[in-house]
Design an enzyme around this catalytic site. Structure first.
Site, PDB file in Angstrom:
ATOM      1  CG  ASP A  77      -1.295  -1.897   5.512  1.00 45.63           C
ATOM      2  OD1 ASP A  77      -0.153  -2.105   5.084  1.00 45.63           O
ATOM      3  OD2 ASP A  77      -1.729  -0.764   5.788  1.00 45.63           O
ATOM      4  CE1 TYR A 112      -0.626  -2.190   9.251  1.00 41.81           C
ATOM      5  CE2 TYR A 112      -2.442  -3.478  10.154  1.00 41.81           C
ATOM      6  CZ  TYR A 112      -1.979  -2.477   9.326  1.00 41.81           C
ATOM      7  OH  TYR A 112      -2.869  -1.748   8.577  1.00 41.81           O
ATOM      8  CD  GLU A 149      -2.975  -0.917   2.350  1.00 44.63           C
ATOM      9  OE1 GLU A 149      -3.379   0.205   2.723  1.00 44.63           O
ATOM     10  OE2 GLU A 149      -3.292  -1.976   2.933  1.00 44.63           O
TER      11      GLU A 149
END
Length: 318
Positions: free
Chosen positions: A82, A298, A9
């Site tokens: 993601d 993350y 992304e």
């Protein structure tokens, strides 16, 4: 020429991952969503099982065409957006736009942008998780239904330009309900009595509890004076000492919400600023000789799992 195409992304993440994978991989970024519901109309078929109507996001035609060209030249395409609902949906849209086989294992997840994690993820691709995609679609459809149905009411009744959201509307209702509870609360007066003590240079404070058999509530000044009049202020006696051991666990790793709360309470950061910093730490920071390295896992998560890689490295260091 690179044999493999990896699509992420963020351009920053693309740069970091590109260095880790080497010359056989070309890494490109979508820079967000490529398909979404139209802004000019409702875009959800209520009568047909809430089917969403997707169109290409305005301004993304060039990115889509470039990705199509790169995909046609590549032997293998990896969808590495993601590792969350939004990322899964972006990969699903990419699969459609690039004409990829939905049964092919081409979805990879990078939970940490470190060399070992990135290479292991590439070795273990999977198919698109339709449950995650459906979860994102349900969220998006709910956003549209609530926003497009309730916002016009706000414009008429409250103020033009206001918007109603899937989350904020419910949150506002909870706040109103809580305020009604507060307004309906009848305050009660209560008193506490404390005493300062010093025994062999040990200072401590005691608080009035009641009789030896039950706790006593003091609800006014007269009651407090009555207790003080009965108390022998010069004759206190320690009748029992209890000792106990308590174990205290270290705090769990941050989730998205606890990270935002601590950043706000301790540093005064806004939610947006906190997530911007976290995004940078996740995507990679230049560390001189080591190049760009991801420093946190993350940041959009409710899990408190610790990376096995960092556990191993920490134990080795200790």
């Amino acid at each position: 020429m690179a044999k493999n195409l990896v699509i992420v992304e963020s351009p920053t993440k693309a740069k970091s991952i590109g260095k880790m994978l080497g010359s056989n991989y070309k890494v490109r970024a979508t820079v967000g969503h490529l398909r979404d519901l139209p802004k000019s109309k409702f875009g959800v078929d209520i009568k047909n099982n809430f089917e969403p109507e997707y169109i290409k996001v305005r301004g993304k035609a060039k990115t889509i065409n470039e990705l199509k060209k790169e995909a046609e030249k590549a032997d293998k395409v990896y969808l590495a957006t993601d590792p969350d609902r939004e990322g899964e949906a972006i990969s699903w849209h990419l699969e459609y736009l690039l004409g990829l086989d939905p049964n092919e294992k081409n979805r990879v997840e990078f939970h940490e942008i470190t060399k070992d994690n990135v290479k292991n993820a590439i070795k273990n691709p999977r198919t698109i998780d339709q449950n995650l995609v459906d979860a994102q679609q349900a969220r998006r459809v709910m956003d549209r239904i609530v926003g497009y149905e309730i916002s016009p009411i706000l414009w008429k009744r409250v103020k033009s330009g206001l918007s109603a959201g899937r989350v904020q509307s419910v949150a506002l209702m909870l706040i109103v309900d809580k305020q009604k509870e507060i307004d309906a609360f009848v305050p009660e007066e209560y008193w506490t009595i404390t005493a300062d003590h010093e025994i062999d240079k040990l200072k401590f404070v005691s608080e009035f509890y009641g009789s030896t058999s039950k706790k006593m509530k003091i609800s006014n000044e007269a009651g407090a004076k009555k207790v003080l009049d009965k108390a022998d202020k010069n004759n206190f006696k320690v009748v029992e000492i209890k000792k106990s051991k308590k174990s205290r666990k270290p705090p769990k790793p941050y989730t998205t919400s606890t990270l935002q709360q601590d950043a706000s309470n301790k540093l005064g950061y806004s939610t947006k600023f906190t997530m911007q910093l976290a995004q940078q730490l996740f995507e990679g920071i230049e560390l001189g000789y080591d190049g760009s390295v991801g420093l946190i896992s993350y940041m959009r998560t409710d899990a408190t799992r610790i990376s096995q890689e960092i556990v191993k490295e920490s134990l080795s260091y200790i």
